[in-house]
Design a protein around this motif. Structure first.
Motif, PDB file in Angstrom:
ATOM      1  N   ASP A  77       0.829  -1.210   0.000  1.00 26.55           N
ATOM      2  CA  ASP A  77       0.000   0.000   0.000  1.00 26.55           C
ATOM      3  C   ASP A  77       0.866   1.265   0.000  1.00 26.55           C
ATOM      4  OD1 ASP A  77      -2.227  -1.598   0.025  1.00 26.55           O
ATOM      5  OD2 ASP A  77      -2.634  -1.362   2.167  1.00 26.55           O
ATOM      6  N   GLU A  78       1.954   1.230   0.757  1.00 26.17           N
ATOM      7  CA  GLU A  78       2.853   2.392   0.782  1.00 26.17           C
ATOM      8  C   GLU A  78       3.527   2.581  -0.578  1.00 26.17           C
ATOM      9  OE1 GLU A  78       5.468   1.739   4.079  1.00 26.17           O
ATOM     10  OE2 GLU A  78       3.884   2.076   5.580  1.00 26.17           O
ATOM     11  N   GLU A 109       1.133   4.329  -2.952  1.00 25.65           N
ATOM     12  CA  GLU A 109       1.057   5.775  -2.704  1.00 25.65           C
ATOM     13  C   GLU A 109       2.266   6.511  -3.269  1.00 25.65           C
ATOM     14  OE1 GLU A 109      -1.476   6.867   1.150  1.00 25.65           O
ATOM     15  OE2 GLU A 109       0.373   5.813   1.655  1.00 25.65           O
ATOM     16  N   ASP A 126       1.985   6.576  -7.074  1.00 26.29           N
ATOM     17  CA  ASP A 126       0.943   7.532  -7.475  1.00 26.29           C
ATOM     18  C   ASP A 126       1.474   8.959  -7.438  1.00 26.29           C
ATOM     19  OD1 ASP A 126      -0.947   5.601  -7.948  1.00 26.29           O
ATOM     20  OD2 ASP A 126      -1.991   5.844  -6.027  1.00 26.29           O
ATOM     21  N   ALA A 127       2.233   9.278  -6.390  1.00 24.46           N
ATOM     22  CA  ALA A 127       2.789  10.633  -6.258  1.00 24.46           C
ATOM     23  C   ALA A 127       3.824  10.904  -7.351  1.00 24.46           C
ATOM     24  CB  ALA A 127       3.411  10.816  -4.876  1.00 24.46           C
ATOM     25  N   ARG A 161       5.216  15.366  -2.122  1.00 25.33           N
ATOM     26  CA  ARG A 161       4.497  14.237  -1.528  1.00 25.33           C
ATOM     27  C   ARG A 161       5.281  12.937  -1.733  1.00 25.33           C
ATOM     28  NH1 ARG A 161      -0.010  12.093   0.455  1.00 25.33           N
ATOM     29  NH2 ARG A 161      -0.861  10.167  -0.417  1.00 25.33           N
ATOM     30  N   LEU A 202       6.458  10.594   1.400  1.00 22.27           N
ATOM     31  CA  LEU A 202       5.983   9.216   1.503  1.00 22.27           C
ATOM     32  C   LEU A 202       7.141   8.226   1.513  1.00 22.27           C
ATOM     33  CD1 LEU A 202       2.954   9.388  -0.962  1.00 22.27           C
ATOM     34  CD2 LEU A 202       2.815   8.966   1.504  1.00 22.27           C
ATOM     35  N   HIS A 230       8.072   5.701   4.500  1.00 23.85           N
ATOM     36  CA  HIS A 230       8.124   4.264   4.224  1.00 23.85           C
ATOM     37  C   HIS A 230       9.390   3.648   4.821  1.00 23.85           C
ATOM     38  CE1 HIS A 230       7.849   0.500   2.004  1.00 23.85           C
ATOM     39  NE2 HIS A 230       9.016   0.747   1.422  1.00 23.85           N
TER      40      HIS A 230
END
Length: 242
Positions: free
Chosen positions: A192-193, A196, A199-200, A208, A212, A216
């Motif tokens: 999940d991390e 993210e 996506d950034a 971001r 992130l 992480h």
């Protein structure tokens, strides 16, 4: 393990030379703990196990020594490098900084091909069976996919020196990450991390992505530290009892 790592040198279909395949097989065996930290590496036993001559084996050991994964002790031979608490703290401290910077730069510089590769790694990771049902080979693949993601991000930064440095640091962290995923079962959280972060990066949000990525690494470091501290405490207690 079912021996799949040891078959690497004979898998010519993967386009690897014998030298590269021997190096890759030995490195994998060290990083997943099949060859334990501190254990002696006997050339004759390894050559027989991998079905290779001593020439590619010695080249692989020399290369692994340069990587920091093998130590050569004069008159005693080669040993798997010890992964101690100091190594752990130093490696993850550097990683937090470099991973954040790599993600930031990747968000600004990643090509369309880089983004496709990142999405492809996530898709393959998502397609694997639930953690509780995975074979050892699938668990190794899941770990490698996560590391591949970090390598692609580093290369996507456009900074070759950063990518090369991060590759060496990731090798030193590999053993600890394997411990975390194997003993703490954080496969889903890690995935999940990663989603993210990707996506950034793909969205071009450098700030971001950097935040992130640092979070992480920091979360992983904190989990592994607790695990290592618990192991050291347990060993100390056993020593006192005996």
């Amino acid at each position: 393990m079912d021996g799949s790592v040891e078959k690497l040198p004979t898998q010519a279909a993967r386009g690897k030379t014998l030298k590269e395949a021997t190096y890759g097989a030995l490195k994998a065996m060290i990083l997943i703990g099949e060859l334990a930290p501190g254990s002696r590496l006997t050339e004759s036993a390894l050559a027989e196990r991998l079905k290779v001559s001593r020439t590619p084996l010695r080249e692989a050991l020399n290369r692994l020594e340069r990587d920091g994964l093998v130590t050569n002790r004069p008159r005693h031979g080669c040993f798997v490098a010890a992964f101690d608490l100091k190594t752990f703290e130093e490696s993850f401290g550097i990683r937090e900084v470099l991973d954040g910077y790599a993600a930031e730069q990747a968000a600004e510089n990643a090509s369309a091909e880089d983004k496709i590769r990142l999405r492809g790694i996530l898709a393959r990771s998502q397609s694997l069976v639930p953690p509780a049902e995975r074979s050892m080979d699938q668990m190794v693949e899941q770990l490698q996919l996560g590391l591949d993601l970090h390598h692609v991000i580093a290369r996507a930064s456009g900074n070759d020196q950063l990518a090369d440095t991060l590759t060496r640091i990731l090798d030193r962290c590999h053993h600890f990450v394997w411990m975390e995923l194997l003993w703490l079962d954080h496969w889903n959280e890690a995935h999940d991390e990663h989603v993210e972060i990707v996506d950034a990066i793909c969205g071009g949000n450098a700030e971001r992505a950097a935040g992130l990525a640092r979070h992480h690494v920091r979360s992983s470091r904190d989990d592994i530290r607790r695990l290592l501290q618990a192991r050291f405490a347990y060993k100390s207690a056993l020593a006192r009892v005996s």
